[in-house]
Design a protein around this motif. Sequence first.
Motif, PDB file in Angstrom:
ATOM      1  N   ALA A 261      13.390 -70.271  -0.603  1.00  0.00           N
ATOM      2  CA  ALA A 261      13.103 -69.761   0.693  1.00  0.00           C
ATOM      3  C   ALA A 261      12.539 -70.876   1.314  1.00  0.00           C
ATOM      4  O   ALA A 261      12.851 -70.894   2.812  1.00  0.00           O
ATOM      5  CB  ALA A 261      11.844 -68.777   0.435  1.00  0.00           C
ATOM      6  N   ASN A 262      11.996 -72.019   1.089  1.00  0.00           N
ATOM      7  CA  ASN A 262      11.440 -72.862   1.921  1.00  0.00           C
ATOM      8  C   ASN A 262      12.532 -73.941   2.341  1.00  0.00           C
ATOM      9  O   ASN A 262      12.617 -74.325   3.542  1.00  0.00           O
ATOM     10  CB  ASN A 262      10.468 -73.848   1.095  1.00  0.00           C
TER      11      ASN A 262
ATOM     12  N   ALA B 211       9.840 -66.894  -9.606  1.00  0.00           N
ATOM     13  CA  ALA B 211       9.003 -67.044  -8.496  1.00  0.00           C
ATOM     14  C   ALA B 211       8.785 -68.209  -7.703  1.00  0.00           C
ATOM     15  O   ALA B 211       9.076 -68.246  -6.721  1.00  0.00           O
ATOM     16  CB  ALA B 211       7.629 -66.151  -8.612  1.00  0.00           C
ATOM     17  N   SER B 212       8.666 -69.327  -8.289  1.00  0.00           N
ATOM     18  CA  SER B 212       8.453 -70.493  -7.826  1.00  0.00           C
ATOM     19  C   SER B 212       9.724 -70.919  -7.368  1.00  0.00           C
ATOM     20  O   SER B 212       9.897 -71.595  -6.412  1.00  0.00           O
ATOM     21  CB  SER B 212       7.711 -71.560  -9.106  1.00  0.00           C
ATOM     22  N   GLN B 213      10.765 -70.818  -8.198  1.00  0.00           N
ATOM     23  CA  GLN B 213      12.091 -71.469  -7.656  1.00  0.00           C
ATOM     24  C   GLN B 213      12.445 -70.400  -6.313  1.00  0.00           C
ATOM     25  O   GLN B 213      13.286 -71.109  -5.505  1.00  0.00           O
ATOM     26  CB  GLN B 213      13.137 -70.999  -8.844  1.00  0.00           C
ATOM     27  N   GLN B 214      12.158 -69.195  -6.579  1.00  0.00           N
ATOM     28  CA  GLN B 214      12.620 -68.554  -5.356  1.00  0.00           C
ATOM     29  C   GLN B 214      11.998 -68.946  -4.079  1.00  0.00           C
ATOM     30  O   GLN B 214      12.395 -69.051  -2.905  1.00  0.00           O
ATOM     31  CB  GLN B 214      12.437 -67.021  -5.558  1.00  0.00           C
ATOM     32  N   GLU B 215      10.804 -69.195  -4.197  1.00  0.00           N
ATOM     33  CA  GLU B 215       9.943 -69.922  -3.182  1.00  0.00           C
ATOM     34  C   GLU B 215      10.528 -71.006  -2.529  1.00  0.00           C
ATOM     35  O   GLU B 215      10.492 -71.353  -1.530  1.00  0.00           O
ATOM     36  CB  GLU B 215       8.310 -69.948  -3.541  1.00  0.00           C
ATOM     37  N   ALA B 216      10.449 -71.884  -3.600  1.00  0.00           N
ATOM     38  CA  ALA B 216      11.522 -73.058  -3.094  1.00  0.00           C
ATOM     39  C   ALA B 216      12.566 -73.074  -2.421  1.00  0.00           C
ATOM     40  O   ALA B 216      12.882 -73.633  -1.441  1.00  0.00           O
ATOM     41  CB  ALA B 216      11.571 -74.079  -4.230  1.00  0.00           C
TER      42      ALA B 216
ATOM     43  N   LYS C 242      14.386 -72.233   4.958  1.00  0.00           N
ATOM     44  CA  LYS C 242      13.772 -72.565   6.262  1.00  0.00           C
ATOM     45  C   LYS C 242      14.063 -73.881   7.026  1.00  0.00           C
ATOM     46  O   LYS C 242      14.218 -74.044   8.242  1.00  0.00           O
ATOM     47  CB  LYS C 242      12.079 -72.217   6.221  1.00  0.00           C
TER      48      LYS C 242
END
Length: 167
Positions: free
Chosen positions: A136-137, A129-134, A140
């Motif tokens: 996604a950032n 989840a942390s890697q997916q958030e990174a 952006k």
Amino acid sequence: MEEKVRKLATATLVSGAMLLAANKPNVAQAADVNVKDNSNEAKATEEQKAQQPQVTKAQAQADVNKAQSERDDAKSQADEAQNNVNNANKQVAEAQSKVDQATKANNEAKELQKQATPEHINDVKANIASQQEAIANQAKVVDKAQVNVNEKTNASTKVQQQLDSAK
């Protein structure tokens, strides 16, 4: 196969004895002397000799040749059996190697299975989840950079048009 070896050994001994008997010089021995007291014994010995088959040198040689042929056949069979044993040993070694590899893979799988605890699985999920958030950032950031590039390209195009009309 042992029986062939025994037959071979027996035939070799018999043929060797026959060769010795065939090549033995005619020498008078004490048993051959006809003594008055032992005349019945001497006659019996002569009758026994007469009843015994006479072996010629050619017969003895034929027996020797046959024994050698049987020995060669037995040796050939023994060599073939040894080759079969060697091949079987090679196959056993290959199978053992495969068993060792499978055992190693099984042990590694068991070790991974031990690590698959609920806590470890939750840690891995959190890491994902942390890697997916990174990611996604970063996506952006890339999108903003692309917008900025597009704006700069449009501005550059306008400046070029103004320059062309000024000329």
